[in-house]
Motif scaffolding. Structure first.
Motif, PDB file in Angstrom:
ATOM      1  N   ASN A   1       2.062   6.039  -2.228  1.00  0.00           N
ATOM      2  CA  ASN A   1       2.118   7.316  -1.520  1.00  0.00           C
ATOM      3  C   ASN A   1       3.797   7.486  -1.615  1.00  0.00           C
ATOM      4  OD1 ASN A   1       2.611   9.449   0.211  1.00  0.00           O
ATOM      5  ND2 ASN A   1       0.442   9.541   0.191  1.00  0.00           N
TER       6      ASN A   1
ATOM      7  N   LEU B   1       9.127   4.855   4.812  1.00  0.00           N
ATOM      8  CA  LEU B   1       9.059   3.613   5.388  1.00  0.00           C
ATOM      9  C   LEU B   1      10.300   2.956   5.017  1.00  0.00           C
ATOM     10  CD1 LEU B   1       7.508   1.399   6.830  1.00  0.00           C
ATOM     11  CD2 LEU B   1       6.806   0.721   4.230  1.00  0.00           C
TER      12      LEU B   1
ATOM     13  N   ILE C   1       4.962   8.380   2.035  1.00  0.00           N
ATOM     14  CA  ILE C   1       5.032   7.055   2.792  1.00  0.00           C
ATOM     15  C   ILE C   1       6.099   6.162   2.239  1.00  0.00           C
ATOM     16  CG2 ILE C   1       3.483   5.539   3.873  1.00  0.00           C
ATOM     17  CD1 ILE C   1       1.260   6.887   3.338  1.00  0.00           C
ATOM     18  N   HIS C   2       6.004   5.846   1.243  1.00  0.00           N
ATOM     19  CA  HIS C   2       6.961   4.915   0.608  1.00  0.00           C
ATOM     20  C   HIS C   2       8.266   5.261   0.965  1.00  0.00           C
ATOM     21  CE1 HIS C   2       9.121   3.250  -3.291  1.00  0.00           C
ATOM     22  NE2 HIS C   2       9.458   2.485  -2.170  1.00  0.00           N
TER      23      HIS C   2
ATOM     24  N   TYR D   1       0.885  -1.419   0.090  1.00  0.00           N
ATOM     25  CA  TYR D   1       0.180   0.317  -0.105  1.00  0.00           C
ATOM     26  C   TYR D   1       0.874   1.223  -0.190  1.00  0.00           C
ATOM     27  CZ  TYR D   1      -3.390   3.455   1.654  1.00  0.00           C
ATOM     28  OH  TYR D   1      -4.227   4.684   1.683  1.00  0.00           O
ATOM     29  N   SER D   2       1.924   1.083   0.726  1.00  0.00           N
ATOM     30  CA  SER D   2       2.786   2.484   1.023  1.00  0.00           C
ATOM     31  C   SER D   2       3.514   2.796  -0.543  1.00  0.00           C
ATOM     32  CB  SER D   2       4.201   2.160   1.510  1.00  0.00           C
ATOM     33  OG  SER D   2       5.136   1.162   1.171  1.00  0.00           O
ATOM     34  N   TRP D   3       3.517   1.778  -1.844  1.00  0.00           N
ATOM     35  CA  TRP D   3       3.891   2.229  -3.073  1.00  0.00           C
ATOM     36  C   TRP D   3       3.019   3.114  -3.797  1.00  0.00           C
ATOM     37  CZ3 TRP D   3       7.375  -0.736  -1.034  1.00  0.00           C
ATOM     38  CH2 TRP D   3       8.555  -0.931  -1.786  1.00  0.00           C
TER      39      TRP D   3
END
Length: 385
Positions: free
Chosen positions: A153, A160, A156-157, A149-151
């Motif tokens: 945004n 992380l 966020i990516h 899911y972080s990919w």
């Protein structure tokens, strides 16, 4: 998705199959070929130990590679059947043997039978050292959908990825050997034992999460820039190999970090660089390996059996060293001595390595045939193959 499908049709990820084979060979080597003392011990430790980093990197790579068809229920179901089930199936017989024999004067000797069995089931490393990995990778599986899911945004990516790198650098690599130091069965409970293990697995997760995310990152980059990478692949390999040899010399002969005694930062750097050496090297050699029918079949055979080897090779090591299937923590016979810089210790270590690898493959192959004869088609849920 289109790029993923093109990559599948073009390359079939043979180089990742070969990498899986190399990774499990390194894991077995890390448990058998770390012999000698002083500089020889440090050399073998730096070279062979830490194959777990490769395994985690490949897991992340393959997760990202298959993400175009990700469906959460199917994903968790497959992990439960293909990873968790064979882990418990291969663990339970030896766990019961250890529990009821109560063989040594160790932390669990005075614990109740139920507490001993529970401790071994949640901490399989008690009887089979390498399988601490399963607790850690299970947490990785749980977080994988969030990683994916972080990919979506970029902020966020990146956050992380950088956070996982910082944790990887500052969190020490905890050893399962020390898990029960100071353990008092009279003052403990099943809940405390469970929590102690969960905390341990999360510490390991924080240590290895960066390599999982790195695998996802590299897979995505290769998918989007395959032609460019192929053009510069030889250069990438040469630079990675130079850095690997350079760091080896620095750590062994200039800085002289005691890797076997806890200098895990050196191991981390080593495996980070070595990941790129192996990945780029196998991508370079992919066509040559494919054109060599024996080598291609052998590498893919080992890759196919890699999880099964992971589950059982510790038992074979235990038997060779102590004539028991379970790990003897105190008072073991330690029949095969490899702690000197002698030809005998060298040959003993390599003998153990080849015996463990070939016996693991043979045992799994025979068990797979037996299970097939019994009408069981999905043998992976029993033995990981």
């Amino acid at each position: 998705m289109e790029k993923q499908e093109q990559l599948v049709k073009k390359n079939n990820l043979d180089y990742i199959d070969y990498f899986r084979a190399v990774a499990i060979i390194f894991i077995v080597a890390g448990h058998t070929l770390v012999w000698g003392r002083s500089t020889m011990l440090e050399f073998n430790t730096l070279l062979f130990a830490g194959g777990t980093y490769f395994f985690v990197f490949i897991a992340g790579f393959l997760f990202q590679y298959l993400s175009y068809k990700f469906e959460i229920k199917t994903y968790f179901k497959k992990k439960l059947i293909n990873v968790i089930c064979p882990f418990f199936v291969t663990l339970l017989p030896v766990a019961l043997l250890y529990t009821f024999q109560n063989p040594e004067n160790w932390a669990l000797t005075k614990a109740t039978t139920g507490m001993r069995l529970f401790s071994v089931l949640v901490g399989g490393y008690i009887v089979n050292g390498p399988v601490w990995f399963i607790g850690m990778i299970s947490i990785m599986f749980l977080f994988s959908p969030l990683f994916l899911y972080s990919w979506k945004n970029k902020k966020i990516h990146i956050t992380l990825l950088l956070s996982s790198l910082i944790l990887c650098l500052i969190v020490p690599r905890y050893s399962s050997i020390n898990m029960f130091l100071g353990f008092n069965p009279y003052e403990s409970s099943l809940l405390k034992i469970l929590w102690m293990n969960i905390a341990f697995y999360f510490k390991c997760f924080f240590k290895f999460a960066f390599f999982y995310l790195l695998g996802m990152e590299i897979c995505e980059y290769i998918s989007n820039n395959y032609a460019k990478i192929r053009a510069y692949l030889r250069t990438i390999f040469q630079i990675s190999l130079f850095l690997y040899i350079f760091h080896f010399i620095i750590h062994l002969f200039i800085i002289k970090i005691d890797v076997s005694g806890g200098g895990r930062f050196a191991e981390l750097i080593s495996k980070f660089i070595e990941t790129f050496v192996l990945l780029s090297g196998l991508m370079l050699a992919e066509e040559k390996i494919k054109n060599n029918k024996f080598l291609d079949k052998f590498m893919k055979f080992v890759a196919k059996y890699s999880f099964g080897i992971f589950f059982i090779h510790g038992y074979i090591i235990n038997y060779l060293h102590n004539h028991t299937l379970y790990w003897v923590h105190v008072g073991g016979a330690h029949i095969l001595f490899t702690g000197k810089n002698t030809l005998k210790c060298c040959l003993t270590s390599f003998g153990v390595f080849f015996t463990v690898l070939t016996t693991s493959l043979l045992v799994l192959w025979v068990l797979k045939i037996i299970l097939n004869k019994l009408g069981i088609k999905n043998t992976r849920m029993f033995i990981g193959v």
